[in-house]
Design a protein around this motif. Structure first.
Motif, PDB file in Angstrom:
ATOM      1  N   ARG A 117       0.811  -1.220   0.000  1.00 22.35           N
ATOM      2  CA  ARG A 117       0.000   0.000   0.000  1.00 22.35           C
ATOM      3  C   ARG A 117       0.843   1.269   0.000  1.00 22.35           C
ATOM      4  NH1 ARG A 117      -5.175  -1.112  -1.520  1.00 22.35           N
ATOM      5  NH2 ARG A 117      -5.851  -3.069  -0.566  1.00 22.35           N
ATOM      6  N   ARG A 118       2.148   1.135   0.144  1.00 24.12           N
ATOM      7  CA  ARG A 118       2.997   2.320   0.238  1.00 24.12           C
ATOM      8  C   ARG A 118       3.882   2.459  -0.990  1.00 24.12           C
ATOM      9  NH1 ARG A 118       5.355   2.096   6.384  1.00 24.12           N
ATOM     10  NH2 ARG A 118       3.359   2.284   7.473  1.00 24.12           N
ATOM     11  N   THR A 119       4.132   3.696  -1.350  1.00 21.67           N
ATOM     12  CA  THR A 119       5.094   3.952  -2.416  1.00 21.67           C
ATOM     13  C   THR A 119       6.504   3.754  -1.866  1.00 21.67           C
ATOM     14  OG1 THR A 119       5.281   6.310  -1.900  1.00 21.67           O
ATOM     15  CG2 THR A 119       3.548   5.647  -3.462  1.00 21.67           C
ATOM     16  N   VAL A 120       7.462   3.719  -2.763  1.00 23.02           N
ATOM     17  CA  VAL A 120       8.860   3.586  -2.350  1.00 23.02           C
ATOM     18  C   VAL A 120       9.258   4.746  -1.448  1.00 23.02           C
ATOM     19  CG1 VAL A 120      11.236   3.621  -3.198  1.00 23.02           C
ATOM     20  CG2 VAL A 120       9.500   2.236  -4.375  1.00 23.02           C
ATOM     21  N   GLU A 121       8.841   5.953  -1.813  1.00 23.90           N
ATOM     22  CA  GLU A 121       9.184   7.121  -1.006  1.00 23.90           C
ATOM     23  C   GLU A 121       8.602   7.006   0.407  1.00 23.90           C
ATOM     24  OE1 GLU A 121       9.206  11.988  -1.351  1.00 23.90           O
ATOM     25  OE2 GLU A 121       7.858  10.814  -2.611  1.00 23.90           O
ATOM     26  N   GLN A 122       7.365   6.549   0.519  1.00 25.97           N
ATOM     27  CA  GLN A 122       6.759   6.396   1.841  1.00 25.97           C
ATOM     28  C   GLN A 122       7.466   5.326   2.662  1.00 25.97           C
ATOM     29  OE1 GLN A 122       2.802   5.556   0.448  1.00 25.97           O
ATOM     30  NE2 GLN A 122       2.096   7.661   0.679  1.00 25.97           N
ATOM     31  N   ALA A 123       7.898   4.249   2.006  1.00 22.74           N
ATOM     32  CA  ALA A 123       8.602   3.185   2.724  1.00 22.74           C
ATOM     33  C   ALA A 123       9.929   3.672   3.283  1.00 22.74           C
ATOM     34  CB  ALA A 123       8.829   1.991   1.798  1.00 22.74           C
ATOM     35  N   LEU A 124      10.628   4.518   2.539  1.00 24.72           N
ATOM     36  CA  LEU A 124      11.924   5.017   2.993  1.00 24.72           C
ATOM     37  C   LEU A 124      11.782   6.173   3.978  1.00 24.72           C
ATOM     38  CD1 LEU A 124      13.981   4.995  -0.349  1.00 24.72           C
ATOM     39  CD2 LEU A 124      13.744   3.195   1.363  1.00 24.72           C
ATOM     40  N   ALA A 125      10.711   6.930   3.852  1.00 24.15           N
ATOM     41  CA  ALA A 125      10.546   8.102   4.722  1.00 24.15           C
ATOM     42  C   ALA A 125      10.287   7.706   6.161  1.00 24.15           C
ATOM     43  CB  ALA A 125       9.404   8.970   4.198  1.00 24.15           C
ATOM     44  N   ARG A 126       9.617   6.575   6.391  1.00 27.80           N
ATOM     45  CA  ARG A 126       9.274   6.188   7.760  1.00 27.80           C
ATOM     46  C   ARG A 126      10.512   6.023   8.647  1.00 27.80           C
ATOM     47  NH1 ARG A 126       5.661   6.380  11.901  1.00 27.80           N
ATOM     48  NH2 ARG A 126       6.088   4.688  13.357  1.00 27.80           N
ATOM     49  N   PRO A 127      11.496   5.210   8.303  1.00 24.27           N
ATOM     50  CA  PRO A 127      12.668   5.101   9.184  1.00 24.27           C
ATOM     51  C   PRO A 127      13.492   6.384   9.226  1.00 24.27           C
ATOM     52  CG  PRO A 127      12.995   3.834   7.174  1.00 24.27           C
ATOM     53  CD  PRO A 127      11.563   4.244   7.197  1.00 24.27           C
ATOM     54  N   LEU A 128      13.507   7.148   8.140  1.00 23.00           N
ATOM     55  CA  LEU A 128      14.221   8.419   8.177  1.00 23.00           C
ATOM     56  C   LEU A 128      13.617   9.355   9.211  1.00 23.00           C
ATOM     57  CD1 LEU A 128      14.769   9.120   4.361  1.00 23.00           C
ATOM     58  CD2 LEU A 128      16.541   8.604   6.045  1.00 23.00           C
ATOM     59  N   ARG A 129      12.296   9.380   9.245  1.00 23.86           N
ATOM     60  CA  ARG A 129      11.597  10.289  10.147  1.00 23.86           C
ATOM     61  C   ARG A 129      11.622   9.781  11.588  1.00 23.86           C
ATOM     62  NH1 ARG A 129       7.148   9.840   7.807  1.00 23.86           N
ATOM     63  NH2 ARG A 129       7.459  11.513   6.284  1.00 23.86           N
ATOM     64  N   ARG A 130      11.327   8.484  11.789  1.00 24.94           N
ATOM     65  CA  ARG A 130      11.152   7.958  13.151  1.00 24.94           C
ATOM     66  C   ARG A 130      12.460   7.593  13.833  1.00 24.94           C
ATOM     67  NH1 ARG A 130      10.534   3.369  16.251  1.00 24.94           N
ATOM     68  NH2 ARG A 130      11.327   2.042  14.595  1.00 24.94           N
ATOM     69  N   ILE A 131      13.368   6.986  13.082  1.00 26.33           N
ATOM     70  CA  ILE A 131      14.594   6.477  13.703  1.00 26.33           C
ATOM     71  C   ILE A 131      15.766   7.434  13.496  1.00 26.33           C
ATOM     72  CG2 ILE A 131      16.244   4.569  13.732  1.00 26.33           C
ATOM     73  CD1 ILE A 131      14.011   2.711  12.913  1.00 26.33           C
ATOM     74  N   ALA A 132      15.990   7.856  12.256  1.00 31.56           N
ATOM     75  CA  ALA A 132      17.120   8.742  11.995  1.00 31.56           C
ATOM     76  C   ALA A 132      16.832  10.193  12.365  1.00 31.56           C
ATOM     77  CB  ALA A 132      17.520   8.646  10.519  1.00 31.56           C
ATOM     78  N   ARG A 133      15.577  10.528  12.659  1.00 34.73           N
ATOM     79  CA  ARG A 133      15.182  11.871  13.075  1.00 34.73           C
ATOM     80  C   ARG A 133      15.548  12.927  12.037  1.00 34.73           C
ATOM     81  NH1 ARG A 133      11.578  10.531  16.916  1.00 34.73           N
ATOM     82  NH2 ARG A 133      12.476   9.147  18.479  1.00 34.73           N
TER      83      ARG A 133
END
Length: 793
Positions: free
Chosen positions: A645-661
């Motif tokens: 259900r997610r685009t490639v950009e959405q899949a990569l943005a989640r760990p960037l936002r939540r973990i890598a801050r």
């Protein structure tokens, strides 16, 4: 009924249901008289000012009908929505929290013992002042446990997929797993259950009203039926009209939600297809692909125009970079296209233009002529079935001796017949899928990456089996792969595909590598012929050493059970920061289980794990503290690695936002950098996983793991779906990550040249135990255990 007729029927039913619902909701606005106003004699027949006559109190039946459906439908809709939403959430929770699942299952069993109508009557009779609120509450009590079990069963498969397991390993919260990872992928189940719950609610509410339980108001279709039953012979419309309204809504909604997706009729056979059919029938071709191309609904070219012919009894191989369209071309032989894709050209198999066949004829064609084993066979096997049942379903007429023989052909012993597919390793699942295809005795066998995930000696044996199927059984084989040496040894013809925009295809007749007396190679391929080189993977001259003496991961006395059997026993190892540990061994040795234990995904595991000197819990417990700069897992199944259900950009943005801050405004730039790091074009960021090839999905999964800047990165067979150059580039990237960031790598692989060239340490597993350790050069040059020697082929 024809496909157009079925579509027209569904459309008519939907319109009819919609019309009744609209009239029920907006009916009071169109009623000729107030619902309770007497306009004539009781049970007067239609005539005068009463279009449907009158009821037992002389009221206009039509006016009462228009005002009597609002409450019934509204209450039913509220019950259906509440039951479905709550059940979906509980079912998703049960899928990722097994203990909660057991409680839900127990509650469901207890509720089923008492019929819902009887239970609701008992509660409403004891609580008459509760009214509609009591009816909704008690409907939830009796409806949710049963419905939640349905959602739990549907969610259990999703919960074991790669993208959910990667989220768990990243320390994602329960709410994220439920609402972001699982529920969006249960939309089809949710829609179906919402419709079915609405139908059940209508019948339930109607029954309660008909029985006279004081929960609903007097203006109700069900009450109209009950009160006017005595005058059925005087004015049948007083009973038939409300009964028909209930039936139309209930049955109509049920038909709409269970009718399934509508398929477009296949276009008529084109002149090119007719010509291709003639060519295939007259020249001994098993299949003809003529100018075939595929374009996704987004406009992306999935397969550039391609032409080739498969001669009967030969082996043809498709090679080329990931994303060149190999899997798309192979699935075209089955008459399959990606959802929403457009095609051009013709595909003729066994004399049939596959894209001109209707659904029934296409199923029959596939059953009689062709067998397909996909790149991710684990997703194609029912995890709950035993291997014996899988083989029996594939070939109902086969005997036990036939099943044992085909298992032996693919290197599995008879004990595997009793094992469930979920308990098999990736390599074992691949062999079971191959055995299932062979057992069907097809004329054409399509194998997507059949040699991937197999160790050296087994890869050689499977390659020989594929060659024998063509030469001895006259089966036409079309396969793909990146092991160019093995492919060149068994293929009569090698067709090299290039990504869209490059040259389309090049064919090399490699029949001299596999003697096939009297069998000409299939060499007719449109495109520019060029010489194909089959060079092995180039190893770097030096291997980056560990960047520090600090220990990133320390595992002590790790043991694990699966299905009551020990699959890991007394595993001990230490992994320094910046090091690369290769975990190798035969299929089924326990490599993936070890990866899952380290990632916190295996429930029945004991021992101790320390990440950076900090003790972390074993089993399936959320690891909140080491979530940032902790462990990231890249699973071995590309198809299940990403949330569809997610685009490639959405899949990569989640760990960037939540973990890598990473700040929000920097995320697009970081996504672009991550895609470039794994050798993917930036325009892939807007695509969904189904629009990517297997190798592209695998690289996106790796980019997602790298986005979290992990201290430990577990890579389970991440290069099996990649071509030689891309695999070398990915491994060089991991070398840089180790050297620059001190990330420790655990690499599971059957590719010994890759292990020798990029890993600092080697651990050999066999039957769940460590049988050899040391540097890759030492262990692979002078192996001391039979399992190690088998890896070298």
């Amino acid at each position: 009924m024809s496909r157009w007729g079925a579509a027209w029927w569904r459309y008519s039913v939907a319109v009819g249901v919609g019309l009744v619902v609209v009239l029920a909701v907006a009916g009071p606005l169109f009623a000729p008289y107030p619902g309770e106003k007497a306009v004539g004699m009781p049970f007067a027949r239609p005539g005068g000012g009463a279009l449907l006559g009158t009821d037992r109190l002389g009221r206009d039946v039509l006016s009462h009908l228009l005002t009597g459906g609002t409450q019934l439908l509204l209450v039913s809709a509220v019950i259906a929505a509440a039951v479905t939403v709550l059940s979906a959430v509980l079912g998703a929770v049960a899928a990722v929290r097994p203990r909660a699942g057991k409680v839900i299952e127990l509650c469901g069993d207890l509720v089923i013992l008492l019929p819902a109508v009887l239970g609701i009557l008992l509660v409403l009779t004891a609580w008459p002042q509760g009214g509609v609120t009591a009816l909704i509450a008690v409907s939830l009590l009796f409806g949710v446990p049963y419905c939640a079990r349905i959602f739990a069963a549907a969610a259990s498969t999703i919960a074991t997929s790669g993208y959910v397991e990667a989220a768990i390993a990243s320390g994602e919260s329960l709410s994220h797993l439920v609402f972001r990872e699982i529920l969006p992928n249960l939309r089809a189940v949710f829609t179906t259950q919402l419709g079915l719950r609405f139908v059940v609610a209508i019948y339930l509410v109607s029954t309660i009203a008909f029985l006279g339980v004081p929960a609903l108001g007097p203006d109700n279709w069900a009450i109209m039926v009950r009160d006017n039953a005595s005058g059925l012979l005087l004015n049948p419309w007083a009973v038939l009209a409300p009964s028909a309204a209930i039936a139309i809504v209930a049955v109509g909604v049920n038909l709409v939600v269970t009718s399934g997706p509508r398929n477009r009729p296949n276009p008529k056979t084109t002149p090119d297809a007719v010509e291709a059919v003639a060519v295939g029938a007259d020249s001994g071709n098993a299949a003809v692909v003529d100018g075939f191309s595929v374009v996704a609904d987004s406009g992306a070219v999935l397969l550039a125009p391609l032409s080739f012919r498969l001669k009967a009894g030969t082996v043809t191989a498709l090679t080329g970079a990931s994303g060149a369209g190999k899997s798309t071309a192979m699935r075209a032989l089955l008459g399959h296209l990606p959802a929403g894709a457009r095609r051009a050209g013709a595909v003729v198999v066994a004399g049939h233009d596959v894209f001109s066949l209707d659904a029934g004829a296409l199923r029959g064609f596939r059953r009689r002529h062709i067998a397909y084993v996909g790149q991710d066979p684990g997703s194609e096997l029912n995890p709950l079935l035993r291997v014996r049942a899988v083989l029996a379903d594939a070939a109902p007429g086969s005997s036990d001796a036939d099943r044992l023989a085909v298992l032996e052909q693919v290197g599995l012993d008879p004990t595997h017949l009793r094992r469930r597919c979920a308990r098999l390793s990736g390599g074992q699942q691949r062999r079971v899928a191959l055995a299932r295809a062979i057992l069907r005795r097809p004329r054409i066998l399509v194998l997507d990456e059949p040699l991937a995930g197999l160790h050296g000696s087994l890869r050689t044996e499977i390659a020989r089996l594929i060659s024998a199927l063509a030469t001895e059984n006259s089966i036409t084989v079309l396969l793909s792969g990146h092991d160019t040496e093995a492919i060149n040894a068994i293929a009569d013809t090698v067709i090299e595909l290039h990504p869209p925009g490059d040259r389309v295809a090049a064919a090399v007749d490699s029949g001299e590598h596999r003697p096939s007396a009297g069998q000409p190679g299939a060499t007719s391929v449109t495109g520019v012929a060029e010489t194909s080189s089959f060079s092995g993977r180039q190893a770097p001259t030096t291997i980056p050493a560990a960047t520090t003496d600090a220990i990133a991961l320390h595992a002590k006395v790790i043991s694990a059970l699966a299905g009551g059997h020990t699959v890991l026993e007394n595993i001990d190892f230490s992994l320094p920061a910046g090091a690369a540990l290769a975990v190798v061994g035969p299929s089924g040795a326990g490599k993936t289980t070890l990866a899952r234990v380290v990632a916190g995904l295996h429930a029945d595991a004991v021992g101790s794990l320390e990440i950076g000197g900090v003790r972390v819990p074993m089993g399936q417990k959320r690891r909140i503290e080491p979530g940032a700069n902790g462990i990231q897992l890249v699973t071995q199944n590309p198809r299940a690695a990403l949330n569809p259900r997610r685009t490639v950009e959405q899949a990569l943005a989640r760990p960037l936002r939540r973990i890598a801050r990473v700040p929000e405004h920097e995320i697009p730039t970081r996504v672009t950098a991550l895609l470039a790091a794994v050798d993917l074009p930036t325009d892939l960021a807007a695509r969904h996983p189904h629009q990517l090839s297997g190798g592209q999905r695998q690289r996106v999964a790796l980019a997602r793991a790298l986005a979290a800047d992990p201290a430990i990165l577990i890579c389970d067979e991440i290069t099996t779906a990649l071509d030689t150059d891309t695999a070398a580039a990915i491994m060089s990237l991991l070398d840089r990550v180790r050297a620059d960031q001190g990330t420790a790598i655990i690499l599971i692989s059957h590719d010994m040249p890759l292990v020798r060239g990029h890993c600092t340490d080697l651990l050999v597993l066999d039957k769940g135990r460590i049988v050899e350790t040391g540097t890759p050069t030492t262990v692979l040059t002078t192996p001391t255990h039979q399992a190690t020697a088998a890896l070298l082929g």
